[in-house]
Design an enzyme around this catalytic site. Structure first.
Site, mmCIF file in Angstrom:
data_model
loop_
_atom_site.group_PDB
_atom_site.id
_atom_site.type_symbol
_atom_site.label_atom_id
_atom_site.label_comp_id
_atom_site.label_asym_id
_atom_site.label_seq_id
_atom_site.Cartn_x
_atom_site.Cartn_y
_atom_site.Cartn_z
ATOM 1 N N HIS A 187 0.699 -1.232 -0.233
ATOM 2 C CA HIS A 187 0.040 -0.047 0.082
ATOM 3 C C HIS A 187 0.958 1.192 -0.124
ATOM 4 C CE1 HIS A 187 -3.960 -1.644 0.122
ATOM 5 N NE2 HIS A 187 -3.358 -2.607 1.146
ATOM 6 N N ASP A 239 -0.094 6.800 -3.570
ATOM 7 C CA ASP A 239 -1.085 6.455 -4.554
ATOM 8 C C ASP A 239 -1.377 7.730 -5.437
ATOM 9 O OD1 ASP A 239 -1.594 4.146 -3.343
ATOM 10 O OD2 ASP A 239 -3.429 4.773 -2.091
#
Length: 375
Positions: A125, A155
């Protein structure tokens, strides 16, 4: 006007994080975005990344579901997907298959680790990708663990923005070559590309490894946040000496601080000194003191305050769609302004309409539904 990307057709494979934001950004700018979803379900007005998109729900475990997806991809300019490397190939929708049907397709692949490399098949992540680039080690307090900056840096900055840059650059290249290509957008590639300034400081020996010791990491007393008397916060950031001079004057700080502003040996003591000064007044009082100046001071607003702030309101930075607060389309264009986003439609809403537009008859669509292809 409906935006500068009017006429551009995008297929987005449903997923989480960077790809949905990329699709939203392109839809905001006028592209026609069709999401291939896994299953039909109710509309969710809070699913902001799905605004202004159409949704087709297909069973990609069924050969005719894959065939329908390829028909949609065949008519597209761009495809974006955010699966682990190899997943699209296993579905029968890898680049070779898609380019055989649509040689001009720009095939955008979004991952954290990239399409190859020792970690390419490993889960991760934002915090993990950020950690591996070195960026995470710089964020947080000196004597505490690093602090993840939400999921903005890997991200969305290192991921979404570089995916957008890549696919739009490939669209421009296609104008001369006539053929598409694969864009491998990896967060561990994008984040280092954002860090040119920090790499410059490192190369010059101007960046210490310890957190909260440098110009931009909260180490400098003139570039950090301070608590105010009413338990709110203000952000202070006058890097340039002429702006720092205004801060010193307006805050009542010692004038001598102007002479050695950038001497790190003074910073530890001054952070404590400045904290005491800014704690002496409320956030509203400091806003009034610095209003209209170049001291580079701003209130740290909560989520419930941003919409009403005069500057945000004047620019229309925030809008409400079905009474859900969200960002307006960005950036702004002088000639091809963007339309107001439409609410997210329920996944699967446009399945029959999209298939009909590709030449499927009512009988064909009914047969696909009977076979469990339309989900």
């Amino acid at each position: 006007m409906s935006g500068p990307l009017q006429g551009l057709k995008l297929v987005e494979m449903a997923g989480l994080g960077p790809c949905p934001l990329a699709g939203q950004s392109l839809a905001d700018l006028g592209a026609e975005v069709i999401v291939i979803d896994r299953k039909s379900r109710k509309a969710d007005p809070t699913d902001i990344n799905s605004r202004s998109k159409r949704s087709v729900a297909l069973n990609l475990k069924h050969p005719e579901g894959v065939a329908a997806a390829l028909r949609i991809i065949e008519a597209a300019d761009i495809l974006i997907e955010g699966f682990r490397p190899g997943v699209m190939e296993k579905l029968g929708l890898g680049p070779e298959v898609c380019h055989a049907r649509n040689p001009g397709l720009i095939y955008g692949r979004m991952t954290g680790w990239g399409q190859e490399g020792p970690l390419s098949q490993t889960a991760g992540h934002d915090i993990n990708y950020l950690a591996l680039t070195g960026a995470l080690s710089t964020i947080g307090l000196r004597d505490a663990p690093p602090v993840p900056p939400l999921n903005l840096v890997a991200d969305y900055a290192g991921g979404t923005m570089f995916l957008l840059l890549g696919v739009l650059a490939a669209v421009i290249e296609r104008q001369s070559s006539g053929t598409g290509q694969v864009v491998d957008a990896a967060m561990v590639d994008g984040v280092p590309a954002l860090m040119g300034l920090i790499h410059m400081f490192l190369a010059r020996g101007q960046w210490a490894q310890a957190r909260e010791s440098n110009l931009l990491d909260g180490g400098a007393p003139f570039y950090r946040c301070y608590r105010t008397a009413d338990d709110q916060f203000i952000a202070v950031g006058p890097l340039e000496p002429q702006f720092f001079a205004i801060l010193v004057e307006k805050a009542g700080l010692p004038a001598a601080h102007r002479d050695d502003q950038n001497d790190p040996r003074t910073w530890d003591d001054r952070r404590a000194e400045y904290a005491a000064v800014f704690a002496s007044r409320t956030r509203t009082e400091w806003e009034a003191i610095f209003a209209g100046t170049d001291a580079c001071v701003a209130p740290v607003l909560g989520w419930d305050e941003v919409e009403a702030h005069p500057h945000n309101a004047a620019r229309g930075n925030f809008i409400r769609v079905d009474n859900v607060l969200q960002a307006a389309a960005a950036p702004r264009f002088s000639k091809t302004d963007c339309a107001i986003p439409t609410p997210p439609e329920a996944p699967g809403t446009s399945t029959r309409a999209v298939l009909a537009g590709l030449g499927y008859s009512d009988e064909d669509i009914a047969a696909l539904a009977e076979k469990g292809v339309l989900v």
